[in-house]
Design an enzyme around this catalytic site. Sequence first.
Site, mmCIF file in Angstrom:
data_model
loop_
_atom_site.group_PDB
_atom_site.id
_atom_site.type_symbol
_atom_site.label_atom_id
_atom_site.label_comp_id
_atom_site.label_asym_id
_atom_site.label_seq_id
_atom_site.Cartn_x
_atom_site.Cartn_y
_atom_site.Cartn_z
ATOM 1 N N ASP A 178 -11.855 -42.720 -5.112
ATOM 2 C CA ASP A 178 -11.575 -43.627 -3.997
ATOM 3 C C ASP A 178 -12.176 -43.051 -2.723
ATOM 4 O OD1 ASP A 178 -10.488 -45.367 -2.137
ATOM 5 O OD2 ASP A 178 -8.387 -44.823 -2.535
ATOM 6 N N MET A 216 -0.184 -47.717 3.941
ATOM 7 C CA MET A 216 -0.221 -46.571 4.862
ATOM 8 C C MET A 216 0.879 -46.725 5.909
ATOM 9 S SD MET A 216 -4.252 -46.491 5.734
ATOM 10 C CE MET A 216 -5.515 -46.657 4.491
ATOM 11 N N ASP A 247 -3.849 -50.510 -0.490
ATOM 12 C CA ASP A 247 -3.609 -49.261 0.244
ATOM 13 C C ASP A 247 -2.427 -49.437 1.188
ATOM 14 O OD1 ASP A 247 -5.812 -47.396 -0.489
ATOM 15 O OD2 ASP A 247 -7.067 -49.042 0.232
ATOM 16 N N HIS A 297 -1.795 -47.832 -3.922
ATOM 17 C CA HIS A 297 -2.059 -46.461 -3.482
ATOM 18 C C HIS A 297 -1.137 -46.168 -2.301
ATOM 19 C CE1 HIS A 297 -5.348 -43.548 -1.716
ATOM 20 N NE2 HIS A 297 -4.220 -42.924 -2.020
ATOM 21 N N HIS A 356 -6.954 -52.983 -5.546
ATOM 22 C CA HIS A 356 -6.426 -51.753 -4.947
ATOM 23 C C HIS A 356 -5.737 -52.101 -3.622
ATOM 24 C CE1 HIS A 356 -6.514 -47.336 -4.509
ATOM 25 N NE2 HIS A 356 -6.826 -47.520 -3.236
ATOM 26 N N MET A 384 -9.468 -38.296 -4.395
ATOM 27 C CA MET A 384 -9.958 -38.875 -3.134
ATOM 28 C C MET A 384 -11.329 -38.283 -2.829
ATOM 29 S SD MET A 384 -7.748 -41.094 -2.033
ATOM 30 C CE MET A 384 -8.693 -41.462 -0.552
ATOM 31 N N SER A 390 -10.908 -52.565 -3.020
ATOM 32 C CA SER A 390 -9.853 -52.224 -2.069
ATOM 33 C C SER A 390 -9.701 -53.316 -1.016
ATOM 34 C CB SER A 390 -10.178 -50.894 -1.382
ATOM 35 O OG SER A 390 -9.248 -50.694 -0.334
ATOM 36 N N MET A 404 0.085 -44.194 0.541
ATOM 37 C CA MET A 404 -0.207 -43.124 1.506
ATOM 38 C C MET A 404 0.908 -43.152 2.544
ATOM 39 S SD MET A 404 -4.293 -43.742 1.756
ATOM 40 C CE MET A 404 -4.131 -45.410 1.184
HETATM 41 C C1 DX5 Z 1 -8.891 -44.830 2.167
HETATM 42 C C2 DX5 Z 1 -8.400 -45.782 1.127
HETATM 43 C C3 DX5 Z 1 -9.488 -46.447 0.357
HETATM 44 C C4 DX5 Z 1 -10.451 -47.276 1.172
HETATM 45 C C5 DX5 Z 1 -11.795 -47.184 0.481
HETATM 46 O O1 DX5 Z 1 -7.846 -44.048 2.570
HETATM 47 O O2 DX5 Z 1 -7.572 -45.114 0.189
HETATM 48 O O3 DX5 Z 1 -8.970 -47.189 -0.733
HETATM 49 O O4 DX5 Z 1 -10.085 -48.625 1.290
HETATM 50 O O5 DX5 Z 1 -12.753 -47.840 1.232
HETATM 51 P P1 DX5 Z 1 -14.306 -47.594 1.070
HETATM 52 O O6 DX5 Z 1 -14.671 -47.981 -0.351
HETATM 53 O O7 DX5 Z 1 -14.913 -48.466 2.097
HETATM 54 O O8 DX5 Z 1 -14.554 -46.130 1.291
HETATM 55 ZN ZN ZN Z 2 -7.007 -46.174 -1.641
#
Ligand code: DX5
Ligand code: ZN
Length: 225
Positions: free
Chosen positions: A177, A37, A35, A66, A33, A139, A8, A68
Amino acid sequence: MKIKTSPSLLAADFLHLADEVKKAENAGADMLHCDVMDGVYVPNISFGFDIISKINRITDLPLDVHMMTCCPEKYLDVLKSSGADIITVHSDYTDKDTVIDTLKRIREIGIKPAVSLKPGRPAEDAFDFVPYVDMILVMTVEPGFGGQKFMADMLPKIKTLREYLDIHNPECEIQVDGGISKDTIGVCAEAGANVFVVGTASFRADDMGKALSDMVEIAKAEYYK
Ligand code: DX5
Ligand code: ZN
């Protein structure tokens, strides 16, 4: 099913993003990955499509996006042109029919559709989406931040989903994740997950290559036993 890692980028050093992408490549990552947001669907803001598109220009690794955000359906075309290979949307971002329409549209534009369950959503929430997805993301933390503690109470959900998928869509993968590390990857693989998002435990490791290969070995031993 192949064991895959998806480091990620949220845990990467944003001041040296190109080096971090190369580091993940050299470490043997299967995908990256990303993310996204929006500060509304989750209480944090990360990065957007321009960054994803620039990452896509410097790597051949598949981009595992991903979402969000609210209204992910608004961004499918820009994600396509930014180089997304997988798009994951959350099961509860709107009503079920709209989520299904979004998943169908993702497939139509040539991207792999996936749906994600927050910790509070039961396995059964994903059942209606199973015909339309190539992957289900469970999750294992509340979405929004890296570096959180793994929630072991998500393991029965993974097991229920794997059993359901084996009957209704055996090719569909299960991704986890949140809080994935050498200490937690084994139990997830044992429950039936085969795609592992790893943020802190990959980019923040002293040796990312060793961290990922150790994790893959642990996952293989549990998944194939
Ligand atoms: C959290 C994200 C994850 C995050 C995971 O909302 O979706 O992808 O980056 O990070 P770690 O592996 O540090 O928990
Ligand atoms: Zn994620």
